[in-house]
Design an enzyme around this catalytic site. Structure first.
Site, mmCIF file in Angstrom:
data_model
loop_
_atom_site.group_PDB
_atom_site.id
_atom_site.type_symbol
_atom_site.label_atom_id
_atom_site.label_comp_id
_atom_site.label_asym_id
_atom_site.label_seq_id
_atom_site.Cartn_x
_atom_site.Cartn_y
_atom_site.Cartn_z
ATOM 1 N N ASN A 80 -5.878 4.910 17.729
ATOM 2 C CA ASN A 80 -5.217 3.776 18.368
ATOM 3 C C ASN A 80 -3.712 3.911 18.159
ATOM 4 O O ASN A 80 -3.199 3.571 17.091
ATOM 5 C CB ASN A 80 -5.720 2.455 17.785
ATOM 6 C CG ASN A 80 -5.084 1.243 18.447
ATOM 7 O OD1 ASN A 80 -4.257 1.357 19.346
ATOM 8 N ND2 ASN A 80 -5.476 0.063 18.009
ATOM 9 N N GLU A 129 -0.321 6.465 5.072
ATOM 10 C CA GLU A 129 0.621 6.801 3.999
ATOM 11 C C GLU A 129 1.627 7.881 4.409
ATOM 12 O O GLU A 129 2.577 8.151 3.680
ATOM 13 C CB GLU A 129 -0.166 7.242 2.765
ATOM 14 C CG GLU A 129 -1.027 6.114 2.224
ATOM 15 C CD GLU A 129 -1.973 6.537 1.124
ATOM 16 O OE1 GLU A 129 -1.980 5.885 0.071
ATOM 17 O OE2 GLU A 129 -2.720 7.515 1.317
#
Length: 735
Positions: free
Chosen positions: A621, A695
């Protein structure tokens, strides 16, 4: 299902739903304030009492006595739990600090009591009346002083030590024509997430239900069982929405344990939320580091020796693994990394967004810039020259996908790197010194065991159940996209239920593996459900296709509804990993570019624009992924310029334990951010060929800011955060 061979073409590759920019399916609930977070579950516990934690007033020593007389007599007080009446408590696997002090105190603000009352205000008022007498002991609070006593940590898993070596680093460094040997420091950091640690605990007989703010539900049931000494199957954790975690909510902390203790003691459900002042010292944080980096290279810029040593401190033996990125990022035949962890009597140091990579790259990527300058090379070119397509510590192991060079080249072109003034301090706009900097980023992207259950009901609605959490990352949406793609339906036909330990066990939210792993578990369950549907419909064949709410094969077409006319279908499966993670180095890569302005008179630093170019497998997405990257970039600005959990080295606590004095970036600090994702699929990671981005956005970003400041001013600061007091004495005089 076991993932043992690289993925081939499968239903996900149609990309009718997966890969499309998609708004959060739970976004309306969050923006209207109707998403229910841990402290807000009122209906299931209408008679809940309120708990307020009393934190220790010393950093190390013993509790001599606790006087509860006045507190017990206060209005509304139901009970007070301390180590004397809480029962025997153990410790979980993820966090090592005990939830409740007594008689020993491990760190400042470790819980010594929980006061339970009819209202929050009554519990808070009574908590001020708890009188604790301590016997202080001498503690260790200074990492620099303890560095010489820091041993090598034990590995977290059975296997080799955390020190690594290849070739002969010392000899190669000593003989290298061009060398760098520098020390870098990073301070302690706080997670500072928006939602505080919070829990509601309710017992029914010997069964405990806990509504909790947690990232990994399965770790929570495991660790709570170990702490309370009860069977794991007697615990149910519910966490449908989590307001940020960054590693600090990886498993249960004191709020969960003390809520459970208080609920058992009172026979009432108990709500506990850690107030912001308590969170900084009571929970975990990113530990400070002292790092030494040595690089040796030929005069044309090829690295021949690279060494990275890092020291951190902790209550236990878990190090901040800052040397991890150096082990994989650049070529170099002769290598050495060493980790050391000193015992410090500070609150526990543990995982925080990109643990290891964040502080490690804050040092390594500044050292690479310094080395490029010594060699007279452009920083981008120096990194490209030392790229490698194989694990430099294990040359027989290739990277599954490694587009670092493409990230660097694309970023340089998009950012306008060729217009950069190479001479530090040379570009001015009025009173502002302008500079640009860059850094590379790396963070692991692997598949973890993850399970899901998928239902197809008589209305054609697909429901996915898994204990995966959504900590603001978009888990609801990518899981819905996966199920919709697999079953050939629209997102409006998919319902996702997350964060309940009664559901199949997922990988959870952490380590940047949540997206790839949880969707792989959903994929496995959907494969089984597709087979069940096909069998019900009497359809088969290699050309079978689920699309538009229909099943097509061999020229035949049937509605999904036909398959459930006789009753709903339920499939459950788990995606397990094979050895692909050992055969391939599975990593994500980024190139960060930053432009800053530094005021020549005041030293004020302003970030003017940022760019991140990322290669992270298939992006499930793009809307949610971009959000994750810019969030990481923003945290990178905080790490570079502001964040410093200041230690009082005499008393042994974090002084700035609130959001007024622990500074993080605000909107005005971040004027322009751009994110580019390179086209990439990685068939070795999982069936969706995706990795993760949660991250990667912070990995390398602080160093890019630091390098831009150097380019603007000519002042190299190796002690984070880079604050104006470190620049002012060396700034050029204003004209």
């Amino acid at each position: 299902m076991k993932f043992t061979t690289p993925a081939v073409r499968n239903p996900i590759d149609r990309l009718k739903v997966v890969g499309k920019p998609t708004s959060r399916i739970e976004g309306r609930l969050k923006t209207t304030g109707t998403a229910t977070y841990a402290y807000e579950h009122h209906a299931p516990v209408p008679d809940a009492a309120y708990g307020y934690i009393v934190g220790a007033g010393i950093a190390k020593g013993r509790i001599v006595s606790i006087d509860l007389t006045q507190a017990k007599a206060a209005p509304g007080v139901i009970a007070i739990a301390t180590a004397e009446n809480a029962g025997k408590l153990g410790v979980g696997q993820f966090y090592v600090a005990r939830a409740l002090a007594g008689p020993e105190v491990q760190h400042y603000h470790q819980a010594v009591a929980i006061v339970v009352a009819e209202t929050f205000e009554q519990a808070r008022a009574a908590a001020q009346l708890v009188r604790v007498e301590y016997a202080r002991a001498r503690g260790s609070f200074n990492l620099e002083e303890e560095r010489g006593n820091a041993p090598a940590p034990q590995p977290l898993q059975p296997g080799p030590t955390m020190d690594t070596a290849a070739g002969n680093f010392e000899a190669a460094f000593a003989s290298a024509p061009v060398t760098l040997d520098e020390k870098y420091t990073t301070p302690d950091h706080s997670h500072a997430m928006m939602e505080p640690h919070a829990s509601i605990a309710a017992w029914k007989g010997d069964k405990l239900t806990l509504w909790n703010a947690i990232q990994l539900v399965s770790w929570g049931t495991r660790d709570l069982a170990l702490t309370l000494g009860i069977p794991r199957e007697n615990i149910r954790i519910i966490a449908p929405y989590v307001g940020g975690g960054f590693g600090g909510k990886g498993s249960i902390q004191s709020d969960a344990v003390l809520a459970a203790i208080a609920a058992r003691l009172t026979g009432r459900p108990v709500k506990v939320a850690l107030h912001r002042h308590l969170m900084f010292n009571n929970t975990s944080h990113r530990p400070a580091t002292i790092q030494r980096i040595r690089i040796g290279a030929t005069r044309d810029g090829r690295i021949t020796a690279i060494g990275h040593e890092s020291w951190s401190g902790n209550l236990g033996t878990r190090p901040e693994s800052a040397t991890v990125p150096t082990r994989l990022l650049y070529a170099g035949e002769n290598r050495m990394t060493r980790l050391r962890v000193a015992h410090l009597d500070l609150p526990e140091g543990n995982a925080m967004r990109a643990p290891g990579e964040t502080p490690g790259l804050m040092a390594l990527e500044v050292a690479m810039d310094e080395m490029a300058e010594k060699l007279g090379l452009d920083p981008v070119d120096f990194r490209i020259l030392n790229d490698t397509q194989v694990d430099p510590e294990s040359p027989g192991r290739p990277f599954s996908k490694r587009q670092l060079v493409q990230c660097l080249q694309t970023g340089a072109e998009r950012f306008g790197w060729e217009r950069r003034n190479k001479k530090p301090g040379a570009r001015r706009e009025g009173h502002w010194l302008i500079g640009t900097g860059m850094a590379a980023g790396i963070r692991g992207g692997r598949l973890m065991k993850s399970a899901a259950r998928v239902r197809l009901d008589r209305k054609g609605q697909v429901t996915v159940e898994t204990d995966m959490t959504d900590i603001g990352t978009g888990s609801y949406t990518i899981i819905a996209q996966t199920a919709a793609e697999m079953m050939g339906v629209g997102l409006d036909k998919v319902t996702v239920l997350l964060g309940d330990s009664a559901s199949p066990e997922s990988a959870g939210s952490g380590g940047q593996y949540g997206a790839a792993s949880s969707t792989a578990g959903v994929y496995a369950a959907c494969v089984k459900l597709r087979d069940m549907v096909a069998n019900r419909l009497g359809m088969s064949g290699a050309d079978i296709e689920f699309t538009g709410g229909r099943v097509r094969a061999g020229g035949n077409s049937r509605s999904l509804l036909d398959a459930v006319a006789g009753g709903e279908l339920v499939a459950e499966d788990v995606m397990e990993t094979g050895d692909l993670g050992k055969r391939f180095a599975q990593q994500t890569f980024a190139a960060h570019f930053v432009e800053v302005g530094v005021h020549a008179g005041t030293g004020e630093i302003r970030v003017r624009r940022m760019l991140a170019v990322c290669a992270a497998g298939r992006i499930i997405n793009p809307t949610a992924a971009r959000s994750q990257i810019i969030g990481g970039m923003t945290m990178g600005v905080g790490a570079a310029l502001m964040e410093d959990l200041v230690v009082d080295k005499g008393v042994g606590f974090f002084v700035n334990h609130d959001l007024a004095s622990y500074e993080v970036p605000v909107h005005a600090d971040i004027p322009e951010q751009e994110v580019i994702f390179l086209d990439e699929v990685d068939p070795t990671v999982g069936p969706l060929k995706a990795k993760g981005v949660g991250e990667l956005g912070i990995s390398g970003a602080p160093a890019a800011v630091a390098n831009a400041i150097y380019n603007a001013t000519g002042i190299r600061v190796r002690e984070y955060p880079i604050t104006l007091d470190k620049l002012l004495p060396k700034l050029p005089k204003m004209a």
